[in-house]
Design a protein around this motif. Structure first.
Motif, PDB file in Angstrom:
ATOM      1  N   HIS A 266       0.841  -1.188   0.000  1.00 56.78           N
ATOM      2  CA  HIS A 266       0.000   0.000   0.000  1.00 56.78           C
ATOM      3  C   HIS A 266       0.880   1.243   0.000  1.00 56.78           C
ATOM      4  CE1 HIS A 266      -2.595  -3.087   1.609  1.00 56.78           C
ATOM      5  NE2 HIS A 266      -3.629  -2.295   1.654  1.00 56.78           N
ATOM      6  N   VAL A 267       0.332   2.353  -0.476  1.00 58.43           N
ATOM      7  CA  VAL A 267       0.944   3.662  -0.246  1.00 58.43           C
ATOM      8  C   VAL A 267       0.167   4.276   0.911  1.00 58.43           C
ATOM      9  CG1 VAL A 267       1.427   5.958  -1.173  1.00 58.43           C
ATOM     10  CG2 VAL A 267       1.628   3.947  -2.656  1.00 58.43           C
ATOM     11  N   VAL A 268       0.885   4.579   1.993  1.00 57.39           N
ATOM     12  CA  VAL A 268       0.259   5.120   3.200  1.00 57.39           C
ATOM     13  C   VAL A 268       1.031   6.340   3.665  1.00 57.39           C
ATOM     14  CG1 VAL A 268      -0.624   2.869   3.944  1.00 57.39           C
ATOM     15  CG2 VAL A 268       1.592   3.651   4.763  1.00 57.39           C
ATOM     16  N   ARG A 269       0.397   7.115   4.514  1.00 53.91           N
ATOM     17  CA  ARG A 269       1.070   8.253   5.141  1.00 53.91           C
ATOM     18  C   ARG A 269       0.669   8.289   6.604  1.00 53.91           C
ATOM     19  NH1 ARG A 269       0.702  12.900   1.964  1.00 53.91           N
ATOM     20  NH2 ARG A 269       0.474  11.558   0.172  1.00 53.91           N
ATOM     21  N   ASP A 270       1.636   8.554   7.471  1.00 56.64           N
ATOM     22  CA  ASP A 270       1.340   8.672   8.899  1.00 56.64           C
ATOM     23  C   ASP A 270       0.400   9.846   9.129  1.00 56.64           C
ATOM     24  OD1 ASP A 270       2.946   6.531   9.585  1.00 56.64           O
ATOM     25  OD2 ASP A 270       4.671   7.778  10.111  1.00 56.64           O
ATOM     26  N   ILE A 271      -0.496   9.681  10.100  1.00 56.25           N
ATOM     27  CA  ILE A 271      -1.322  10.809  10.526  1.00 56.25           C
ATOM     28  C   ILE A 271      -0.908  11.161  11.952  1.00 56.25           C
ATOM     29  CG2 ILE A 271      -3.232  10.503   8.929  1.00 56.25           C
ATOM     30  CD1 ILE A 271      -4.790   9.096  11.084  1.00 56.25           C
ATOM     31  N   ILE A 272      -0.782  12.454  12.176  1.00 52.23           N
ATOM     32  CA  ILE A 272      -0.192  12.993  13.388  1.00 52.23           C
ATOM     33  C   ILE A 272      -1.180  13.958  14.026  1.00 52.23           C
ATOM     34  CG2 ILE A 272       1.751  14.404  14.223  1.00 52.23           C
ATOM     35  CD1 ILE A 272       3.029  13.387  11.370  1.00 52.23           C
ATOM     36  N   CYS A 273      -1.345  13.851  15.329  1.00 51.32           N
ATOM     37  CA  CYS A 273      -2.205  14.784  16.057  1.00 51.32           C
ATOM     38  C   CYS A 273      -1.663  16.200  15.867  1.00 51.32           C
ATOM     39  CB  CYS A 273      -2.228  14.426  17.541  1.00 51.32           C
ATOM     40  SG  CYS A 273      -3.139  15.604  18.556  1.00 51.32           S
ATOM     41  N   ARG A 274      -2.515  17.089  15.416  1.00 48.56           N
ATOM     42  CA  ARG A 274      -2.111  18.467  15.136  1.00 48.56           C
ATOM     43  C   ARG A 274      -1.742  19.223  16.414  1.00 48.56           C
ATOM     44  NH1 ARG A 274      -6.204  21.604  11.587  1.00 48.56           N
ATOM     45  NH2 ARG A 274      -7.378  21.737  13.521  1.00 48.56           N
ATOM     46  N   GLN A 275      -2.299  18.811  17.540  1.00 50.48           N
ATOM     47  CA  GLN A 275      -2.065  19.535  18.785  1.00 50.48           C
ATOM     48  C   GLN A 275      -0.772  19.103  19.486  1.00 50.48           C
ATOM     49  OE1 GLN A 275      -5.509  20.678  21.058  1.00 50.48           O
ATOM     50  NE2 GLN A 275      -4.563  19.836  22.912  1.00 50.48           N
ATOM     51  N   CYS A 276      -0.550  17.788  19.654  1.00 51.79           N
ATOM     52  CA  CYS A 276       0.616  17.335  20.428  1.00 51.79           C
ATOM     53  C   CYS A 276       1.690  16.667  19.579  1.00 51.79           C
ATOM     54  CB  CYS A 276       0.182  16.402  21.553  1.00 51.79           C
ATOM     55  SG  CYS A 276      -0.377  14.783  20.982  1.00 51.79           S
ATOM     56  N   ARG A 277       1.428  16.468  18.289  1.00 53.56           N
ATOM     57  CA  ARG A 277       2.388  15.924  17.328  1.00 53.56           C
ATOM     58  C   ARG A 277       2.671  14.433  17.500  1.00 53.56           C
ATOM     59  NH1 ARG A 277       2.097  18.595  13.315  1.00 53.56           N
ATOM     60  NH2 ARG A 277       4.110  17.946  12.581  1.00 53.56           N
ATOM     61  N   GLU A 278       1.805  13.692  18.205  1.00 57.51           N
ATOM     62  CA  GLU A 278       1.954  12.241  18.333  1.00 57.51           C
ATOM     63  C   GLU A 278       1.423  11.571  17.072  1.00 57.51           C
ATOM     64  OE1 GLU A 278       3.064  10.034  20.783  1.00 57.51           O
ATOM     65  OE2 GLU A 278       3.880  11.763  21.847  1.00 57.51           O
ATOM     66  N   THR A 279       2.133  10.554  16.587  1.00 55.06           N
ATOM     67  CA  THR A 279       1.627   9.750  15.478  1.00 55.06           C
ATOM     68  C   THR A 279       0.549   8.836  16.039  1.00 55.06           C
ATOM     69  OG1 THR A 279       3.738   9.847  14.323  1.00 55.06           O
ATOM     70  CG2 THR A 279       2.238   8.069  13.700  1.00 55.06           C
ATOM     71  N   ILE A 280      -0.647   8.881  15.444  1.00 53.06           N
ATOM     72  CA  ILE A 280      -1.777   8.124  15.989  1.00 53.06           C
ATOM     73  C   ILE A 280      -2.333   7.086  15.014  1.00 53.06           C
ATOM     74  CG2 ILE A 280      -2.507   9.882  17.634  1.00 53.06           C
ATOM     75  CD1 ILE A 280      -4.578  10.763  15.510  1.00 53.06           C
ATOM     76  N   GLY A 281      -1.773   7.027  13.811  1.00 50.34           N
ATOM     77  CA  GLY A 281      -2.252   6.057  12.833  1.00 50.34           C
ATOM     78  C   GLY A 281      -1.713   6.375  11.460  1.00 50.34           C
ATOM     79  N   TRP A 282      -2.480   5.970  10.432  1.00 45.65           N
ATOM     80  CA  TRP A 282      -2.071   6.239   9.059  1.00 45.65           C
ATOM     81  C   TRP A 282      -3.279   6.355   8.137  1.00 45.65           C
ATOM     82  CZ3 TRP A 282      -1.358   1.509  11.442  1.00 45.65           C
ATOM     83  CH2 TRP A 282      -2.006   0.414  10.882  1.00 45.65           C
ATOM     84  N   LYS A 283      -3.028   6.902   6.970  1.00 45.80           N
ATOM     85  CA  LYS A 283      -4.042   7.031   5.928  1.00 45.80           C
ATOM     86  C   LYS A 283      -3.619   6.184   4.740  1.00 45.80           C
ATOM     87  CE  LYS A 283      -6.224  10.286   2.768  1.00 45.80           C
ATOM     88  NZ  LYS A 283      -6.177  11.638   2.212  1.00 45.80           N
TER      89      LYS A 283
END
Length: 110
Positions: free
Chosen positions: A66-83
């Motif tokens: 797959h082609v995926v990209r990490d998704i990051i919480c905009r407020q605290c910058r933690e990686t929380i999953g992917w798209k």
């Protein structure tokens, strides 16, 4: 660039970032609970809010490439999953444009 403001969801059950409690997704937007991430259980969502996205990269996952990209919480910058940007297998195309949030990195927000 300007200021970015958090989106606040209005729902009975809201998932938030476990680190900072920023709203991420409505419980009703879960498409599937049959996913696994690095931290265990994960959920497939149609849409999420208050995120930034990393660069798209090819990854070989348990269901194929797959082609995926990490998704990051905009407020605290933690990686929380992917798209999922692209699925190479025809049976996996339904994931394209959808988001995975890892249950271990989420909490319920009032």
């Amino acid at each position: 660039m300007g200021l970015s403001y958090n989106v606040y969801l209005n729902s009975n059950r809201i998932y938030g970032c476990k680190s900072c409690k920023a709203h991420m997704a409505n419980h009703d937007d879960i498409l599937s609970r049959n996913f696994r991430g690095q931290h265990g259980k994960a959920y497939l969502f149609n849409s999420v809010v208050n995120i930034t996205q990393g660069e798209g990269v090819e990854r070989v996952m348990t269901t194929g490439k797959h082609v995926v990209r990490d998704i990051i919480c905009r407020q605290c910058r933690e990686t929380i999953g992917w798209k999922y940007d692209k699925a190479y297998e025809a049976s996996e195309k339904y994931k394209e444009g959808k988001y995975i949030l890892e249950a271990e990195l989420l909490c319920y927000v009032d």
